[in-house]
Design a protein around this motif. Structure first.
Motif, short mmCIF file in Angstrom:
data_model
loop_
_atom_site.label_atom_id
_atom_site.label_comp_id
_atom_site.label_asym_id
_atom_site.label_seq_id
_atom_site.Cartn_x
_atom_site.Cartn_y
_atom_site.Cartn_z
N SER A 134 0.78 -1.10 -0.10
CA SER A 134 0.07 0.05 0.10
C SER A 134 0.85 1.05 -0.05
O SER A 134 1.82 1.39 0.80
N GLN A 135 0.53 2.29 -0.77
CA GLN A 135 1.07 3.71 -0.84
C GLN A 135 0.49 4.56 0.11
O GLN A 135 1.09 6.02 0.41
N ASP A 136 -0.86 4.02 0.64
CA ASP A 136 -1.51 4.95 1.79
C ASP A 136 -1.22 4.55 2.93
O ASP A 136 -1.30 3.58 3.40
N LYS A 137 -0.51 5.88 3.70
CA LYS A 137 0.03 5.59 5.08
C LYS A 137 -1.14 5.32 5.95
O LYS A 137 -0.99 4.74 7.00
N GLU A 138 -2.44 5.49 5.47
CA GLU A 138 -3.58 4.93 6.23
C GLU A 138 -4.05 3.72 6.20
O GLU A 138 -4.74 3.18 6.85
N SER A 139 -3.31 3.03 5.05
CA SER A 139 -3.97 1.39 4.99
C SER A 139 -2.69 0.77 5.23
O SER A 139 -2.06 0.26 4.24
N LYS A 140 -2.23 0.50 6.53
CA LYS A 140 -1.22 -0.05 6.94
C LYS A 140 -1.32 -1.63 7.16
O LYS A 140 -0.56 -2.43 7.34
N SER A 141 -2.65 -1.87 7.12
CA SER A 141 -2.79 -3.34 7.41
C SER A 141 -4.04 -3.95 6.45
O SER A 141 -4.84 -3.00 5.86
N VAL A 142 -3.95 -5.12 6.05
CA VAL A 142 -5.09 -5.68 5.29
C VAL A 142 -5.76 -6.84 6.11
O VAL A 142 -5.02 -7.73 6.75
N ASP A 143 -6.83 -7.11 6.18
CA ASP A 143 -7.45 -8.47 6.81
C ASP A 143 -7.33 -9.74 5.88
O ASP A 143 -7.91 -9.54 4.62
N LYS A 144 -6.77 -10.67 6.29
CA LYS A 144 -6.89 -11.94 5.40
C LYS A 144 -7.53 -12.80 5.92
O LYS A 144 -7.67 -13.20 7.23
N SER A 145 -8.13 -13.87 5.05
CA SER A 145 -9.06 -14.77 5.71
C SER A 145 -8.46 -16.09 5.31
O SER A 145 -7.61 -16.34 4.45
N ILE A 146 -8.99 -17.37 5.84
CA ILE A 146 -8.72 -18.39 5.77
C ILE A 146 -9.86 -19.03 4.72
O ILE A 146 -11.11 -18.92 4.94
N LEU A 147 -9.25 -19.57 3.53
CA LEU A 147 -10.13 -20.07 2.61
C LEU A 147 -10.65 -21.63 2.59
O LEU A 147 -9.66 -22.31 2.83
N LEU A 148 -11.79 -21.87 2.99
CA LEU A 148 -12.35 -23.42 3.08
C LEU A 148 -12.94 -23.75 1.60
O LEU A 148 -13.95 -23.14 1.18
N ALA A 194 -15.96 -21.41 -8.83
CA ALA A 194 -16.36 -20.21 -7.91
C ALA A 194 -15.30 -19.89 -7.08
O ALA A 194 -14.94 -18.67 -6.74
N LEU A 195 -14.58 -20.83 -6.70
CA LEU A 195 -13.31 -20.65 -5.97
C LEU A 195 -12.09 -19.68 -6.76
O LEU A 195 -11.96 -18.77 -5.89
N GLU A 196 -11.91 -20.12 -7.78
CA GLU A 196 -10.77 -19.12 -8.44
C GLU A 196 -11.48 -17.83 -8.69
O GLU A 196 -10.61 -16.97 -9.03
N ASN A 197 -12.57 -17.97 -8.86
CA ASN A 197 -13.35 -16.29 -9.11
C ASN A 197 -13.75 -15.52 -7.65
O ASN A 197 -14.36 -14.42 -7.80
N LEU A 198 -13.25 -16.09 -6.67
CA LEU A 198 -13.82 -15.49 -5.24
C LEU A 198 -12.89 -14.24 -5.28
O LEU A 198 -11.52 -13.95 -5.52
N PRO A 199 -13.27 -13.04 -5.19
CA PRO A 199 -12.86 -11.83 -4.98
C PRO A 199 -11.70 -11.81 -3.87
O PRO A 199 -10.63 -11.20 -4.39
N ALA A 200 -11.98 -12.36 -2.90
CA ALA A 200 -10.97 -12.39 -1.77
C ALA A 200 -9.63 -13.03 -2.09
O ALA A 200 -8.33 -12.42 -1.76
N LEU A 201 -9.70 -14.08 -3.16
CA LEU A 201 -8.48 -14.74 -3.43
C LEU A 201 -7.76 -13.92 -4.48
O LEU A 201 -6.56 -13.62 -4.52
N LYS A 202 -8.57 -13.32 -5.59
CA LYS A 202 -8.05 -12.25 -6.44
C LYS A 202 -7.20 -11.13 -5.96
O LYS A 202 -6.22 -10.59 -6.37
N GLU A 203 -7.93 -10.80 -4.89
CA GLU A 203 -7.62 -9.42 -4.01
C GLU A 203 -6.36 -9.41 -3.23
O GLU A 203 -6.01 -8.75 -2.51
#
Length: 443
Positions: A134-148, A194-203
């Protein structure tokens, strides 16, 4: 008295806490209960005899006297935070002997049960991450999930994150199949599109992929092709593939389909002594890259000081001489396969003319029953069965990461243990049949 957010999370009602409370209450009850809920393994005579024989030998394995026996040493001393070194060395030899993985002791850590292992792993790979791109100093973290990649999944995963729930999940393809030449069965398969088109995975918002094999609650065994595809996706996105083998290979090996076990540095394998018949020993095993093992060991030091050693003391000789594999292949696996055959027969007799579908029994110690167009939810069915002295587990708890409010299938299934003795299976399935028939008849 007020609790922190951490305390509030763990004191609110959860599926796993309700399950364990009901099981505990049933064990204390003075009324007979058909225990078809829970994940306690069966009491198999040949298994218990071997454990007792091994336990007795621990007290007599040193010429200098019982005060210096392995049993006393294991209970009177801490291990290092990675776990009992003798057991780890035995596991290294076992896995290299059977799978040629070229492991070293740096690839294995012990935990106080596999539930403890998943608490560690899901918090290592799910939650807040430093956002290095991230280039945005306000966005210092990102939440990641466990994919089932395939739900329904294990009830115990749902609430292990320290803060919130961090899951993304994919609903299954449902195929009608035959079993032993009979109709009335279905099987879940991974919906890879569906799995490979999951937005969370792509992003980049997935920290790890996790599946149980065989799956708790359904007894589904992901095929070798499905596992290879998941491994390829994990490597493509530079995230680990975590495989829960609590019921799988090589011990207790409750798998009836053709399946193989693979490991590489991007794979994390989790094993347990619970389903071979030692749930009270609380001994989990993690096989992973050395960097993961180092992190798990550090967490052990903070949370537990060190993992329990008694389970390791019992299992070390059984792993070293391969008796744990012989026990799994020759006693445990055939026992549950016979139980599954009996339970299917009883269910067909009780509900053969009603809309019951059974997930194809491929492993684990459960059957997963689907009552199509059930007039009530299986949460309500659970309460009705409990009132009649029969415990099962309703399906709504097994869909972490999915909003099931509009997914009818998630409200029409139950998990039923087949680890009970024959008479309990007969009595419990009789009650299930009576209650379900009445619901459909009065629809």
């Amino acid at each position: 008295m007020k609790f922190s957010k951490f305390g509030q999370k763990f004191t609110q009602p959860t599926g796993i806490s309700q399950l364990m409370d009901d099981l505990g209450d049933a064990l204390k009850s003075d009324q007979p209960v058909n225990m078809l809920g829970g994940g306690n393994p069966a009491k198999i005579d040949a298994v218990n005899e071997l454990f007792l024989e091994t336990y007795k030998a621990l007290g007599n394995d040193n010429d200098t006297g019982k005060a210096n026996s392995s049993a006393i040493i294991s209970m009177a001393n801490y291990s290092n935070p990675q776990g009992d070194s003798a057991f780890i060395d035995a596991l290294v030899g076992f896995f290299n002997r059977h799978y040629d993985w070229n492991l070293t002791s740096e690839n294995i850590a012990l935990t106080n049960g596999s539930q403890n292992a998943f608490f560690y792993l899901f918090n290592l790979f799910g939650g807040a991450f430093v956002n290095e791109h991230s280039q945005d100093k306000e966005s210092k973290s990102v939440d990641k999930s466990i994919l089932l990649p395939l739900t329904p999944e294990y009830i115990g995963y749902s609430d292990v994150h320290v803060e919130g729930q961090h899951f993304a999940a994919v609903l299954p393809h449902i195929d009608e199949v035959t079993h032993d030449g009979e109709e009335g069965f279905f099987k879940y398969r991974v919906d890879f599109e569906a799995l490979e088109n999951l937005p969370a995975l792509k992003e980049g918002r997935i920290g790890a992929i996790c599946c149980s094999r065989p799956t708790n609650p359904t007894g589904n065994v992901l095929t070798d092709e499905e596992m290879a595809h998941l491994a390829e996706i994990a490597k493509r996105y530079d995230i680990p593939l975590i495989i829960d083998n609590a019921y799988g290979m090589p011990f207790p090996n409750i798998i009836y389909s053709d399946a193989h076990l693979n490991w590489d540095n991007n794979t994390i394998l989790c094993f347990s002594l619970s389903k071979i018949g030692l749930p009270g020993m609380r001994t989990g095993i993690i096989v992973a890259d050395a960097k993961v093992i180092e992190a798990v060991s550090a967490m052990n030091a903070v949370v537990n000081l060190a993992p329990t050693r008694f389970g390791a003391a019992i299992a070390t000789p059984l792993v070293a001489n391969d008796r744990i594999k012989q026990l799994s292949d020759n006693e445990i696996k055939p026992f549950y396969q016979k139980q599954a055959t009996l339970a299917v027969k009883l269910l067909k007799q009780a509900l053969g003319d009603y809309p019951l579908m059974i997930h194809k029994p491929e492993g684990a110690i459960f059957l997963w029953l689907w009552f199509k167009d059930l007039p009530i939810s299986t949460l309500d069915l659970y309460e009705r069965l409990k009132a009649k002295g029969t415990l099962i587990v309703p399906s709504e708890y097994f869909f972490p990461g999915v909003d099931v409010s509009d997914y009818q299938h998630a409200h029409e299934c139950i998990r039923m243990s087949i680890a009970a003795d024959e008479q309990t299976l007969i009595d419990g399935i009789k009650v299930i049949g009576e209650v379900v028939r009445e619901l459909y008849d009065n629809k």
